[in-house]
Design an enzyme around this catalytic site. Structure first.
Site, PDB file in Angstrom:
ATOM      1  N   LYS A   1       1.202   3.032 -15.663  1.00 21.91           N
ATOM      2  CA  LYS A   1       1.323   2.749 -14.227  1.00 21.91           C
ATOM      3  C   LYS A   1       2.075   3.905 -13.576  1.00 21.91           C
ATOM      4  CE  LYS A   1       3.183  -0.517 -10.885  1.00 21.91           C
ATOM      5  NZ  LYS A   1       3.733  -1.844 -10.641  1.00 21.91           N
TER       6      LYS A   1
ATOM      7  N   LYS B   1      -3.315   2.301 -13.890  1.00 20.20           N
ATOM      8  CA  LYS B   1      -3.115   1.942 -12.488  1.00 20.20           C
ATOM      9  C   LYS B   1      -2.425   3.084 -11.754  1.00 20.20           C
ATOM     10  CE  LYS B   1      -0.532  -1.185  -9.632  1.00 20.20           C
ATOM     11  NZ  LYS B   1       0.559  -2.099  -9.530  1.00 20.20           N
TER      12      LYS B   1
HETATM   13  C1  PBG Z   1       4.824  -4.856  -8.675  1.00 23.01           C
HETATM   14  C2  PBG Z   1       3.416  -4.431  -8.413  1.00 23.01           C
HETATM   15  C3  PBG Z   1       2.947  -3.448  -7.531  1.00 23.01           C
HETATM   16  C4  PBG Z   1       1.564  -3.494  -7.591  1.00 23.01           C
HETATM   17  C5  PBG Z   1       1.212  -4.465  -8.531  1.00 23.01           C
HETATM   18  N1  PBG Z   1       2.383  -5.015  -9.045  1.00 23.01           N
HETATM   19  C6  PBG Z   1       3.686  -2.572  -6.584  1.00 23.01           C
HETATM   20  C7  PBG Z   1       4.631  -1.561  -7.064  1.00 23.01           C
HETATM   21  O1  PBG Z   1       4.757  -1.284  -8.260  1.00 23.01           O
HETATM   22  O2  PBG Z   1       5.325  -1.051  -6.189  1.00 23.01           O
HETATM   23  C8  PBG Z   1       0.623  -2.660  -6.781  1.00 23.01           C
HETATM   24  C9  PBG Z   1      -0.712  -3.265  -6.531  1.00 23.01           C
HETATM   25  C10 PBG Z   1      -1.500  -2.662  -5.430  1.00 23.01           C
HETATM   26  O3  PBG Z   1      -1.088  -1.671  -4.787  1.00 23.01           O
HETATM   27  O4  PBG Z   1      -2.588  -3.188  -5.162  1.00 23.01           O
HETATM   28  N2  PBG Z   1       5.494  -4.107  -9.617  1.00 23.01           N
HETATM   29 ZN    ZN Z   2       7.768  -4.414  -9.577  1.00 20.30          ZN
END
Ligand code: PBG
Ligand code: ZN
Length: 334
Positions: A205, A258
């Site tokens: 991520k 992601k």
């Molecule tokens: C929480 C989370 C996020 C997303 C999914 N789970 C945001 C982040 O990490 O700031 C992003 C999903 C999206 O942008 O569609 N940790």
């Molecule tokens: Zn988070």
């Protein structure tokens, strides 16, 4: 053999012939819909998410109703996100593991009212007062004066995962990017008798600008600083292999890359390296930019399927996408 003997266009003559030589297909089973449940909404209420055209935060009842509607259209799985009451947020994200937290309530109702596979996002950022994905402590040797604690955060993440499993979640999906969280979650799930609850790890991520619309949707922006000390640097590819390797060792059942579209190279690498089901998250920013362009008439909605196909062509088995309702409601996969 060269032209004119070889003619590539022979197999493109019409849709019938194109369809039998098509290398990549996309099925309803491939889609996972991210849905937002908000705690202070009452039955009959849903709130438009302004940063994500066509998307809503739902009350418990309305979200479940919408999930049922998607199930009737052929959706198989859903990932649940919660927006808790603002004044319940605290330093350690207590509403994330409350028995009557918004996600726990939504999971129970979804399992009762639908046959969908229920996945939950496991993180603290929507639930902490500071908006970070872990516990924080002051530390001058950081970019913005706060360190996001790793090991102290693990037990809280494990509590969140166990509370989701108790509510009936089939799969828990940790998105926090703390080191060792997959192992910690696996251990606690097993101890509590949830050895059949699977872990879909947000393995690679990245600290991405494409999450911005989601953070507005989930009210989860960090109050100070950014997530660069725990999420990956967008410049790094080899590191994604190490992240996935650790998750496999710790017991992940699914790996994830992601965001999706700006990281197709990572999807391809991870699929080649690891024999696990691979998920990609077609994140909020990717959704909103295409939807905004469609609304403006700069693009047609054909851009949606082309995007989803790109993920599968790159190697993703499953796609978490806010486009799921649009695609199903417009029979784009029939
Ligand atoms: C929480 C989370 C996020 C997303 C999914 N789970 C945001 C982040 O990490 O700031 C992003 C999903 C999206 O942008 O569609 N940790
Ligand atoms: Zn988070």
């Amino acid at each position: 053999m060269q032209f004119p003997t070889t003619r590539m266009r022979r197999l493109r003559k019409n849709e019938k012939i194109r369809s039998i030589v098509r290398e990549t297909n996309i099925y309803k089973e491939d889609l996972i819909y991210p849905i937002f449940f908000k705690d202070d909404l009452e039955k009959g209420q849903k709130e438009e998410i302004t940063s994500m055209p066509g998307e809503f935060r739902y009350s418990l009842e309305d979200g479940v109703e919408f999930a049922k509607h998607l199930e009737e259209l052929g959706l198989k799985s859903i990932i649940v996100f919660g927006v808790p009451l603002k004044d319940e947020k605290d330093k350690v994200g207590t509403p994330a593991f409350a028995e009557n937290g918004i996600v726990q309530k939504a999971v129970r109702l979804l399992k009762q009212e639908t046959d969908l596979i229920v996945i939950t996002d496991v993180c603290l950022c929507q639930y902490t007062s500071h908006g970070h994905c872990g516990l924080i402590v002051e530390n001058d040797d950081t970019d913005f004066g706060f360190e996001i604690l790793n090991d102290n955060t693990l037990k809280f993440l494990a509590k969140v995962a166990v509370s989701h499993a108790e509510a009936g979640a089939d799969i828990v999906a940790p998105s926090d990017m703390m080191d060792g969280r997959v192992g910690a979650i696996r251990e606690h799930l097993d101890e509590e008798g949830f050895s059949n609850v699977a872990i879909m790890s947000y393995s690679a991520k990245y600290a991405s600008a494409f999450y911005e619309p989601f953070r507005e949707a989930a009210c989860s922006s960090p109050g100070v600083g950014n997530r660069k000390s725990y999420q990956m640097d967008p410049s790094n590819a080899i590191e994604a292999i190490r992240e996935c390797e650790l998750d496999v060792i710790e017991g992940a059942d699914f790996l994830m890359v992601k965001p999706g579209l700006p990281y197709l190279d990572i999807i391809k690498t991870i699929k080649e390296e690891f024999p696990l089901p691979l998920v990609t998250y077609n994140v909020s920013g990717e959704y909103s930019m295409i939807m905004a362009a469609i609304e403006k008439g700069y693009l047609t909605d054909k851009a949606i399927l082309e995007t989803l196909i790109a993920f599968k062509r790159a190697g993703a088995d499953l796609i978490i996408t806010n486009f799921a309702p649009y695609v199903l409601e417009n029979n784009m996969l029939d």
